[in-house]
Design a protein around this motif. Sequence first.
Motif, short mmCIF file in Angstrom:
data_model
loop_
_atom_site.label_atom_id
_atom_site.label_comp_id
_atom_site.label_asym_id
_atom_site.label_seq_id
_atom_site.Cartn_x
_atom_site.Cartn_y
_atom_site.Cartn_z
N CYS A 15 0.85 -1.19 0.00
CA CYS A 15 0.00 0.00 0.00
C CYS A 15 0.89 1.25 0.00
CB CYS A 15 -0.88 -0.01 1.25
SG CYS A 15 -1.83 1.52 1.49
N CYS A 18 0.27 2.90 3.84
CA CYS A 18 0.67 2.24 5.08
C CYS A 18 1.64 1.09 4.87
CB CYS A 18 -0.55 1.75 5.84
SG CYS A 18 -1.34 0.30 5.10
N LYS A 19 1.95 0.75 3.62
CA LYS A 19 2.90 -0.31 3.26
C LYS A 19 2.41 -1.72 3.58
CE LYS A 19 5.67 2.92 2.02
NZ LYS A 19 5.25 3.60 0.84
N ALA A 20 1.10 -1.88 3.79
CA ALA A 20 0.55 -3.22 4.02
C ALA A 20 0.68 -4.05 2.75
CB ALA A 20 -0.92 -3.12 4.42
N SER A 21 0.76 -5.35 2.88
CA SER A 21 0.87 -6.26 1.75
C SER A 21 -0.47 -6.33 1.02
CB SER A 21 1.25 -7.65 2.26
OG SER A 21 1.37 -8.53 1.19
N LEU A 22 -0.42 -6.22 -0.30
CA LEU A 22 -1.62 -6.21 -1.13
C LEU A 22 -1.53 -7.25 -2.23
CD1 LEU A 22 -1.80 -2.36 -1.76
CD2 LEU A 22 -3.05 -3.64 -0.02
N CYS A 29 -7.02 -0.77 0.36
CA CYS A 29 -6.12 -1.41 1.30
C CYS A 29 -6.94 -1.97 2.46
CB CYS A 29 -5.10 -0.41 1.82
SG CYS A 29 -4.03 -1.09 3.12
N PRO A 30 -6.75 -3.23 2.84
CA PRO A 30 -7.51 -3.81 3.94
C PRO A 30 -7.08 -3.28 5.31
CG PRO A 30 -5.92 -5.40 3.13
CD PRO A 30 -5.87 -4.22 2.21
N ASP A 31 -5.92 -2.65 5.40
CA ASP A 31 -5.44 -2.13 6.69
C ASP A 31 -5.82 -0.68 6.94
OD1 ASP A 31 -4.39 -4.60 7.16
OD2 ASP A 31 -2.30 -3.98 7.09
N CYS A 32 -5.69 0.18 5.90
CA CYS A 32 -5.94 1.61 6.13
C CYS A 32 -7.07 2.19 5.27
CB CYS A 32 -4.66 2.42 5.88
SG CYS A 32 -4.19 2.55 4.13
N GLU A 34 -6.99 2.90 2.06
CA GLU A 34 -6.52 3.72 0.94
C GLU A 34 -7.09 3.19 -0.38
OE1 GLU A 34 -3.89 6.63 -1.00
OE2 GLU A 34 -4.81 6.45 0.96
#
Length: 63
Positions: A15, A18-22, A29-32, A34
């Motif tokens: 992402c 937030c740099k989450a894995s996508l 993005c499932p974390d933030c 975006e």
Amino acid sequence: MTWEKAHDQAFKAACPKCKASLSSNMKFCPDCGEKLHDYKYCGACGAQMPSSHKFCPECGQKI
């Protein structure tokens, strides 16, 4: 490394917020949360780029 594992890794990206894995098919993005649809990912190296690009800026692969 199995073909399936290599294939899964090729389509992973991070992402921009937030740099989450996508995965390449995600639109948010499932974390933030975006919004990601303005981006696409190289099938060869996983690099993220604007959806207007026709070639990967990292490896030169045609998108």
